[in-house]
Motif scaffolding. Structure first.
Motif, PDB file in Angstrom:
ATOM      1  N   GLY A  37      44.466  35.489  37.246  1.00 47.52           N
ATOM      2  CA  GLY A  37      44.584  35.982  35.885  1.00 47.52           C
ATOM      3  C   GLY A  37      43.765  37.214  35.593  1.00 47.52           C
ATOM      4  O   GLY A  37      43.537  37.542  34.434  1.00 47.52           O
ATOM      5  N   LYS A  38      43.319  37.948  36.628  1.00 48.71           N
ATOM      6  CA  LYS A  38      42.463  39.105  36.395  1.00 48.71           C
ATOM      7  C   LYS A  38      42.897  40.255  37.298  1.00 48.71           C
ATOM      8  O   LYS A  38      42.627  40.266  38.489  1.00 48.71           O
ATOM      9  CB  LYS A  38      40.996  38.753  36.657  1.00 48.71           C
ATOM     10  N   ASN A 102      47.390  40.027  33.105  1.00 49.76           N
ATOM     11  CA  ASN A 102      46.864  38.737  33.569  1.00 49.76           C
ATOM     12  C   ASN A 102      47.887  37.935  34.365  1.00 49.76           C
ATOM     13  O   ASN A 102      47.531  37.000  35.087  1.00 49.76           O
ATOM     14  CB  ASN A 102      46.359  37.905  32.387  1.00 49.76           C
ATOM     15  N   GLN A 145      40.789  34.034  29.159  1.00 48.25           N
ATOM     16  CA  GLN A 145      40.046  35.207  28.698  1.00 48.25           C
ATOM     17  C   GLN A 145      40.040  35.196  27.178  1.00 48.25           C
ATOM     18  O   GLN A 145      41.093  35.119  26.541  1.00 48.25           O
ATOM     19  CB  GLN A 145      40.710  36.474  29.217  1.00 48.25           C
ATOM     20  N   SER A 181      49.591  35.548  27.129  1.00 49.89           N
ATOM     21  CA  SER A 181      48.584  36.436  26.563  1.00 49.89           C
ATOM     22  C   SER A 181      48.990  36.838  25.153  1.00 49.89           C
ATOM     23  O   SER A 181      50.177  36.845  24.800  1.00 49.89           O
ATOM     24  CB  SER A 181      48.403  37.691  27.425  1.00 49.89           C
ATOM     25  N   ARG A 900      35.345  35.401  30.321  1.00 52.43           N
ATOM     26  CA  ARG A 900      36.375  34.780  31.148  1.00 52.43           C
ATOM     27  C   ARG A 900      35.856  33.443  31.634  1.00 52.43           C
ATOM     28  O   ARG A 900      34.703  33.329  32.077  1.00 52.43           O
ATOM     29  CB  ARG A 900      36.739  35.662  32.349  1.00 52.43           C
TER      30      ARG A 900
END
Length: 903
Positions: A37-38, A102, A145, A181, A900
């Protein structure tokens, strides 16, 4: 290995990208996820600009489109999981700002082609790969996040939230992943601009013996030899937007046996922009009073004539009775423009991978995609014909043009009058489906390693419908009808582009709903204007009120309809060769393209000059349905070879032929007309466009120092023909010369360049210093273009091509700290060869400083801060030469911050 998400930060991301590059059978660069997710940057395009040869264009300070090796977004194919995703844009170009980073596992940029790769990208083919549950570490994984976005220009904080959850059973036979998101961002863009330079010999006024005298372009007393260059308008503008993005993606994978894998995945994006643009505009038109010129025939100053001047010089008007507005051309426009974009897009696909035998692989892939866009907007203009002469100066201070305003007059609400009122609610719909069948046969004991054969069918249809009030937008044109007290509210510019520079302190804004209510009021509509008697005005008011929705309701304008359906049938064969030291592939892809362009022909029956204004008004006849069909076949061969000179040094070479098809909306049969007496305008589609073709040659040398570190150098050469570009050309229509804007097949030419890239980690040194590393690249591009020089007095290269571009980063990752500082730069480049007034639009060199900083408070809890354009660099644009200013623009710095959490 290419599909794993390694979860140990910047080095893992760089290592994964290096391995993709090293193991590929073609020339490719890659950006990989830093963690679950980053992605390395909050915006996908802003990560891609760190790849050699990639530059980006921004919207509201946020990365939106990419340019690869000097070729703009319309010349690069962007795929999501190997499939085309519909877009709400006018063309095929993909907006990277609609997707949250993400959900992305990896993004590959293929710079050389292979037959199994979808055609369409002359610059590059970009494949965005979303996360897959069976490719991760297994078990239950979750990351979230929670953060915010601070835009310095708006001085406000907005939410930025994201989460990813995945599960794979211990045997990795079943997995499910869901990512989502939510982002809201407020932005501001400040601009001071000239709307193009008129090139010609328009009428001017000179004071001869104290008497104002009209001098035409054929008069030997004209102050320059050859064509003069005079500004079309000067405006001050502030655009404020609120962007809201919701993304959801998911995947389900089944692997019931070692030889069968089924994947179903989907993406949904909703991206809405609510915006307001405030503009103070000064339209300048002939006759220009006592202009001065420099050695390049560029006007450095001129004067527009006010009412008082005309009243004091009755002999001038008597000698020139046909002048627009009785000779008054000093005016000011206050513009309140709502800029809304309501869009959503989706893609759903299914993939089956089956190995019926150990050396045979079959893949079936089917997908559907769609996008919708609605743009309900209002363009409201109110202003005044000024009593005084005003003077334009090209350098009014700090290199910015200026106007000599009387602020007591331009900000006097009692002097303001109604003018142009445009309302529109255009709609766009994009639908597509594609089906792929790919086979692979592995061969043992031979220099021939495998053979791939495949078939595909793709269908795509794009429909743009035009809804507006163009038949009544000039209900109040002419600056004659007063505005009720209380409707106009002062808006203070404040620090527009740093303040100063002779910028008027304020303008007028309105509440659009209250303002439209006043415009629709029968009492307002019955105020006599444009020389009508009370009776004539009442008849006119009844006529416009009887229209569907009234004068400020929207009606479908069939002449603006674009309805294009494209069907592609393709087949390919590709053969892979090699031994322990080298590998290569060769093959061909053959595609048949069929296009049906539908729409309406609405003939122009009359053209009138708006009383009190120089805007042209058109009357149209009945609409007739029309359609144009076209088809063509392309055979696209390609070959790649990779040779390991040592176990760390790899040499590559590639050859391919590629095409970029015309964007669907450019293929429409639509035509539209507008403009002013001095500059009539037309635009529309071109259903006879051919695909843009390129023959490509690539070589590269890659030296891998470790799993993370490498140095690469490459060269490329593209031989281009039937180049597609948006052009504005003079065309004769209805007995006038129109500036006609549409996409055309134009030049042939070449693009060649050198790319150098490197990344190096100092981890072998150990200790504190071992946490450092550097990445960087440089690209040089040279081009030659053959254009029809009879159409212009200047030469152009290719739109979007910067001869030089570079970016570099220094990173540190150790002791829980992850930090990166990056600088991205590109040299001057041409944005459009024939832009406003058929003149070029160039952008000056631009560099931007960004940073990322995070700290692991625990293995599962991280705080972060990211900065974009932290030095607040301005954008500058100019016309054929730098002395002809076009624009200076500020988007401001942006900061993302938050925490995060990983489970």
């Amino acid at each position: 290995m290419q599909d794993e998400i390694v979860v140990t930060g910047i080095r893992a991301s760089l290592s994964s990208s290096a391995q993709v590059k090293r193991e590929a059978n073609q020339i490719v660069d890659s950006i990989s996820a830093v963690d679950v997710g980053k992605f390395p940057d909050a915006n996908i395009a802003e990560s891609l600009q760190r790849i050699t040869g990639v530059a980006i264009d921004r919207s509201g300070g946020e990365g939106q489109f990419i340019t690869v090796r000097g070729l703009g977004p319309e010349f690069n194919t962007v795929l999501v999981n190997g499939r085309v995703m519909a877009t709400d844009n006018a063309g095929r170009e993909f907006s990277f700002d609609v997707l949250s980073s993400n959900m992305i596992q990896r993004t590959d940029v293929f710079k050389s082609s292979v037959p199994e790769l979808q055609e369409g990208g002359i610059g590059a083919t970009v494949n965005i790969v979303t996360a897959r549950p069976l490719k991760g570490p297994g078990g239950f994984q979750a990351a979230a996040q929670i953060g915010g976005i601070y835009d310095r220009s708006r001085k406000s904080v907005s939410p930025d939230l994201a989460a990813t959850v995945s599960y794979a059973n211990p045997d990795k036979t079943f997995g499910v992943l869901l990512a989502g998101s939510y982002t809201k961002r407020k932005s501001q863009t400040d601009t001071i601009a000239i709307d193009g330079w008129i090139n010609g010999r328009p009428n001017i006024v000179q004071s001869i013996g104290g008497v104002p005298t009209l001098i035409t372009g054929t008069d030997p007393r004209y102050p320059v030899t050859g064509n003069a260059n005079l500004p079309q308008s000067l405006y001050y503008q502030r655009a404020q937007e609120e962007r809201e993005r919701i993304n959801v993606s998911g995947a389900i994978q089944l692997k019931p046996s070692d030889n069968l894998e089924i994947t179903v995945d989907g993406i949904y994006s909703r991206f809405n922009i609510s915006g307001v643009t405030r503009r103070l505009d000064n339209f300048m038109a002939a006759p220009y009073f006592q202009p001065t010129f420099d050695g390049t025939n560029t006007a450095t100053s001129l004067t527009m004539l006010g009412r008082d001047f005309i009243a004091q010089n009755p002999q001038f008007l008597a000698a020139n009775p046909d002048l627009t507005n009785n000779g008054v051309n000093a005016k000011v426009d206050h513009v309140y423009n709502t800029t809304n974009r309501k869009s959503d897009s989706y893609q759903v696909g299914a993939n089956l991978k089956w190995n019926p035998a150990e050396n045979i692989e079959l893949r079936f892939d089917a997908s559907t995609t769609g996008a919708n866009r609605r743009s309900p907007n209002a363009y409201l203009v109110y202003g005044a014909l000024l009593p005084y002469n005003y003077q334009f100066k090209l350098d009014g201070g700090n290199g910015i043009p200026s106007i000599s305003y009387d602020n007591n007059i331009i900000n006097n609400a009692d002097l303001m009058r109604l003018h142009y009122m445009g309302i529109d609610a255009n709609r766009s719909r994009d639908r597509g489906s594609e089906y792929h069948f790919d086979t692979k046969w592995d061969v043992d004991g031979s220099i021939l390693r495998n053979v791939m054969v495949g078939l595909s069918y793709t269908e795509r249809r794009k429909i743009n419908r035009s809804f507006n009030n163009s038949d009544t937008s000039c209900t109040y044109c002419g600056y004659q009808v007063p505005i009720a007290q209380g409707l106009l509210k002062p808006y203070q510019w404040g620090d527009l582009l740093g303040g100063g520079q002779n910028i008027p302190p304020s303008m007028f804004e309105v509440d659009p709903q209250a303002f439209l209510a006043y415009l629709n009021n029968p009492a307002t509509l019955n105020i006599p204007s444009n020389g009508r008697t009370s009776q004539q005005q009442a008849a006119f008011a009844a006529q416009v009120q009887a229209l569907d929705g009234g004068p400020f309701g929207v009606r479908e304008q069939l002449r603006g309809t674009v309805n294009v359906r494209e069907r592609l049938t393709a087949g390919y064969i590709s053969m892979q060769f090699g031994n322990d030291r080298w590998t290569g592939n060769a093959g061909v892809r053959v595609i048949r393209t069929r296009v049906l362009s539908s729409g309406f022909d609405t003939p122009v029956t009359s053209i009138n000059n708006t009383p009190g204004d120089d805007t042209l008004q058109y009357t149209y006849g009945p609409a007739t349905a029309i359609a144009v069909r076209s088809s063509y076949v392309n055979a696209l061969p390609s070959a790649n070879i990779k040779y390991s000179l040592t176990d760390k040094l790899i040499a590559r070479a590639a050859f391919s032929q590629t095409i970029t098809r015309p964007t669907l909306t450019d293929l429409g049969v639509n035509n539209d007309y507008g403009g002013r007496i001095a500059v009539p305008l037309s635009s529309g589609g071109n259903p006879s466009l051919l695909p843009f073709r390129s023959t490509n040659y690539d070589v590269s040398l890659e030296w891998y120092l470790s799993r993370v570190s490498y140095i690469s150098v490459g060269g490329f050469y593209k031989d281009l023909s039937d180049f597609l570009e948006l052009q504005t050309l003079p065309v004769e229509r209805f007995g006038r010369i129109y500036q006609d804007t549409r996409t055309r097949n134009g030049q042939t030419g070449t693009i060649k360049g050198i790319e150098v890239g490197a990344q190096y980690s100092l981890d072998a040194l150990g200790g504190f210093v071992g946490g450092f590393g550097v990445t960087g690249n440089y690209t040089y591009v040279a081009s030659s273009a053959k254009r029809d020089q009879t159409l212009s007095d200047f030469s152009c290269g290719y739109n979007g091509l910067s001869p030089h571009s570079a970016n570099g980063s220094v990173f540190y990752e150790k002791y829980g700290i992850s930090a990166r500082v990056s600088y991205n730069w590109r040299s001057d480049y041409l944005r459009n060869c024939r832009d406003s007034q058929s003149r070029p639009r160039n952008r000056s060199a631009y560099g931007q400083l960004d940073f990322n900083l995070s700290y692991d408070l625990t293995p599962n809890f991280q705080v972060y801060l990211q900065g974009v354009n932290v030095t607040n660099e301005y954008i500058d644009e100019w016309s054929a030469i730098e002395e002809r200013y076009l624009l200076q623009q500020e988007t401001g710095a942006r900061y993302n911050f938050g925490v995060r959490i990983k489970l």
